[in-house]
Design a protein around this motif. Structure first.
Motif, PDB file in Angstrom:
ATOM      1  N   TYR A  61       0.831  -1.208   0.000  1.00  0.00           N
ATOM      2  CA  TYR A  61       0.000   0.000   0.000  1.00  0.00           C
ATOM      3  C   TYR A  61       0.869   1.263   0.000  1.00  0.00           C
ATOM      4  CZ  TYR A  61       0.741   1.372   4.890  1.00  0.00           C
ATOM      5  OH  TYR A  61       1.276   1.811   6.063  1.00  0.00           O
ATOM      6  N   ILE A  62       2.077   1.166   0.526  1.00  0.00           N
ATOM      7  CA  ILE A  62       2.982   2.319   0.533  1.00  0.00           C
ATOM      8  C   ILE A  62       3.442   2.616  -0.893  1.00  0.00           C
ATOM      9  CG2 ILE A  62       5.205   3.200   1.331  1.00  0.00           C
ATOM     10  CD1 ILE A  62       4.828   1.582   3.880  1.00  0.00           C
ATOM     11  N   LEU A  63       3.869   1.589  -1.607  1.00  0.00           N
ATOM     12  CA  LEU A  63       4.333   1.813  -2.975  1.00  0.00           C
ATOM     13  C   LEU A  63       3.196   2.269  -3.881  1.00  0.00           C
ATOM     14  CD1 LEU A  63       6.850  -1.085  -3.682  1.00  0.00           C
ATOM     15  CD2 LEU A  63       7.281   1.243  -2.905  1.00  0.00           C
ATOM     16  N   ALA A  64       1.990   1.830  -3.570  1.00  0.00           N
ATOM     17  CA  ALA A  64       0.846   2.204  -4.405  1.00  0.00           C
ATOM     18  C   ALA A  64       0.383   3.642  -4.146  1.00  0.00           C
ATOM     19  CB  ALA A  64      -0.315   1.239  -4.142  1.00  0.00           C
ATOM     20  N   SER A  65       0.774   4.184  -2.998  1.00  0.00           N
ATOM     21  CA  SER A  65       0.210   5.477  -2.591  1.00  0.00           C
ATOM     22  C   SER A  65       1.239   6.596  -2.458  1.00  0.00           C
ATOM     23  CB  SER A  65      -0.504   5.325  -1.241  1.00  0.00           C
ATOM     24  OG  SER A  65      -1.459   4.297  -1.287  1.00  0.00           O
ATOM     25  N   CYS A  66       2.521   6.234  -2.378  1.00  0.00           N
ATOM     26  CA  CYS A  66       3.532   7.230  -2.014  1.00  0.00           C
ATOM     27  C   CYS A  66       4.699   7.257  -2.986  1.00  0.00           C
ATOM     28  CB  CYS A  66       4.100   6.920  -0.629  1.00  0.00           C
ATOM     29  SG  CYS A  66       2.872   6.623   0.660  1.00  0.00           S
ATOM     30  N   ILE A  87      11.611   8.678  -6.481  1.00  0.00           N
ATOM     31  CA  ILE A  87      10.792   8.272  -7.616  1.00  0.00           C
ATOM     32  C   ILE A  87       9.345   8.468  -7.213  1.00  0.00           C
ATOM     33  CG2 ILE A  87      10.910   5.836  -6.872  1.00  0.00           C
ATOM     34  CD1 ILE A  87      10.799   5.098  -9.891  1.00  0.00           C
ATOM     35  N   ASP A  88       8.573   9.123  -8.052  1.00  0.00           N
ATOM     36  CA  ASP A  88       7.192   9.401  -7.664  1.00  0.00           C
ATOM     37  C   ASP A  88       6.254   8.369  -8.284  1.00  0.00           C
ATOM     38  OD1 ASP A  88       6.562  12.271  -9.885  1.00  0.00           O
ATOM     39  OD2 ASP A  88       6.709  10.127 -10.311  1.00  0.00           O
ATOM     40  N   LEU A  89       4.959   8.568  -8.084  1.00  0.00           N
ATOM     41  CA  LEU A  89       3.970   7.591  -8.529  1.00  0.00           C
ATOM     42  C   LEU A  89       3.885   7.497 -10.052  1.00  0.00           C
ATOM     43  CD1 LEU A  89       1.162   8.258  -5.912  1.00  0.00           C
ATOM     44  CD2 LEU A  89       2.771   6.347  -5.980  1.00  0.00           C
ATOM     45  N   GLU A  90       4.453   8.480 -10.744  1.00  0.00           N
ATOM     46  CA  GLU A  90       4.505   8.417 -12.210  1.00  0.00           C
ATOM     47  C   GLU A  90       5.878   7.987 -12.698  1.00  0.00           C
ATOM     48  OE1 GLU A  90       3.263  12.314 -13.414  1.00  0.00           O
ATOM     49  OE2 GLU A  90       1.152  11.903 -13.016  1.00  0.00           O
ATOM     50  N   SER A  91       6.676   7.486 -11.752  1.00  0.00           N
ATOM     51  CA  SER A  91       8.038   6.998 -12.052  1.00  0.00           C
ATOM     52  C   SER A  91       8.970   8.107 -12.518  1.00  0.00           C
ATOM     53  CB  SER A  91       8.005   5.866 -13.088  1.00  0.00           C
ATOM     54  OG  SER A  91       7.312   4.757 -12.564  1.00  0.00           O
ATOM     55  N   ILE A  92       8.656   9.339 -12.151  1.00  0.00           N
ATOM     56  CA  ILE A  92       9.572  10.437 -12.423  1.00  0.00           C
ATOM     57  C   ILE A  92      10.644  10.429 -11.344  1.00  0.00           C
ATOM     58  CG2 ILE A  92       9.802  12.948 -12.544  1.00  0.00           C
ATOM     59  CD1 ILE A  92       6.911  12.977 -13.637  1.00  0.00           C
ATOM     60  N   THR A  93      11.872  10.486 -11.767  1.00  0.00           N
ATOM     61  CA  THR A  93      12.989  10.347 -10.836  1.00  0.00           C
ATOM     62  C   THR A  93      13.733  11.663 -10.659  1.00  0.00           C
ATOM     63  OG1 THR A  93      14.438   9.618 -12.633  1.00  0.00           O
ATOM     64  CG2 THR A  93      13.303   7.908 -11.381  1.00  0.00           C
ATOM     65  N   ILE A  94      14.298  11.803  -9.481  1.00  0.00           N
ATOM     66  CA  ILE A  94      15.124  12.957  -9.139  1.00  0.00           C
ATOM     67  C   ILE A  94      16.397  12.448  -8.493  1.00  0.00           C
ATOM     68  CG2 ILE A  94      15.311  15.005  -7.669  1.00  0.00           C
ATOM     69  CD1 ILE A  94      12.313  15.371  -7.920  1.00  0.00           C
ATOM     70  N   TYR A  95      17.505  13.107  -8.798  1.00  0.00           N
ATOM     71  CA  TYR A  95      18.791  12.714  -8.228  1.00  0.00           C
ATOM     72  C   TYR A  95      19.488  13.939  -7.652  1.00  0.00           C
ATOM     73  CZ  TYR A  95      18.022   8.462 -10.888  1.00  0.00           C
ATOM     74  OH  TYR A  95      17.481   7.302 -11.386  1.00  0.00           O
ATOM     75  N   ALA A  96      20.147  13.735  -6.524  1.00  0.00           N
ATOM     76  CA  ALA A  96      20.978  14.788  -5.979  1.00  0.00           C
ATOM     77  C   ALA A  96      22.129  15.046  -6.940  1.00  0.00           C
ATOM     78  CB  ALA A  96      21.520  14.382  -4.610  1.00  0.00           C
ATOM     79  N   ASP A  97      22.596  16.285  -6.970  1.00  0.00           N
ATOM     80  CA  ASP A  97      23.709  16.620  -7.861  1.00  0.00           C
ATOM     81  C   ASP A  97      24.929  15.737  -7.598  1.00  0.00           C
ATOM     82  OD1 ASP A  97      23.094  20.232  -7.937  1.00  0.00           O
ATOM     83  OD2 ASP A  97      22.239  18.582  -9.110  1.00  0.00           O
ATOM     84  N   SER A  98      25.104  15.360  -6.338  1.00  0.00           N
ATOM     85  CA  SER A  98      26.286  14.586  -5.959  1.00  0.00           C
ATOM     86  C   SER A  98      26.297  13.176  -6.550  1.00  0.00           C
ATOM     87  CB  SER A  98      26.400  14.513  -4.440  1.00  0.00           C
ATOM     88  OG  SER A  98      25.239  13.929  -3.888  1.00  0.00           O
ATOM     89  N   VAL A  99      25.133  12.673  -6.974  1.00  0.00           N
ATOM     90  CA  VAL A  99      25.077  11.312  -7.509  1.00  0.00           C
ATOM     91  C   VAL A  99      24.578  11.279  -8.949  1.00  0.00           C
ATOM     92  CG1 VAL A  99      24.715  10.382  -5.209  1.00  0.00           C
ATOM     93  CG2 VAL A  99      22.735  10.800  -6.703  1.00  0.00           C
ATOM     94  N   LYS A 100      24.229  12.428  -9.489  1.00  0.00           N
ATOM     95  CA  LYS A 100      23.670  12.478 -10.832  1.00  0.00           C
ATOM     96  C   LYS A 100      24.647  11.876 -11.829  1.00  0.00           C
ATOM     97  CE  LYS A 100      21.000  15.928 -11.146  1.00  0.00           C
ATOM     98  NZ  LYS A 100      20.444  17.305 -11.236  1.00  0.00           N
ATOM     99  N   GLY A 101      24.145  11.003 -12.660  1.00  0.00           N
ATOM    100  CA  GLY A 101      24.978  10.357 -13.660  1.00  0.00           C
ATOM    101  C   GLY A 101      25.579   9.041 -13.220  1.00  0.00           C
TER     102      GLY A 101
END
Length: 118
Positions: free
Chosen positions: A27-32, A51-65
């Motif tokens: 229920y957590i993965l389905a809602s959050c 990663i959001d419910l639409e699978s949009i991802t965000i990365y900190a600058d320190s790990v990007k790439g």
């Protein structure tokens, strides 16, 4: 019973890679949206990736790439893969629900320690 359980931490040589998994109640993965955070020794926690419910991802600058976050709803997991690790990646990594909705608040795992040695 724990709602979020991380696995995959340990000791890694600089330049190596890691794969951290967070098993969550369905229920957590389905809602959050879900995030991986880390807390380095003596530092505040920081959001590494989300990663959001639409699978949009965000990365900190320190790990990007060099980091990838993805979900597997069948396995109920959120996974963080990182490569080209440096000692600055050392810390306790934990997964947590992004606290947008009320039921997503205060949902985090115990954490798993990652130590990167040079």
């Amino acid at each position: 019973q724990a709602q979020l359980v991380e696995s995959g931490g340990g000791s890694v040589q600089a330049g190596g890679s890691l794969k951290l998994s967070c098993r969550a109640d369905g229920y957590i993965l389905a809602s959050c949206g879900m995030g991986w955070y880390r807390q380095a020794p003596g530092q505040e926690s920081e959001l590494v990736s989300s990663i959001d419910l639409e699978s949009i991802t965000i990365y900190a600058d320190s790990v990007k790439g060099r980091a990838t976050i993805f979900q597997d709803h069948n396995k109920r997991t959120v996974t963080l893969e990182m490569n080209n690790l440096t000692p600055e990646d050392t810390g306790v990594y934990y997964c947590a629900a992004i606290p947008g909705r009320l039921l997503c608040r205060d949902k985090r795992g115990q954490g798993t320690r990652v130590t990167v040695s040079s």
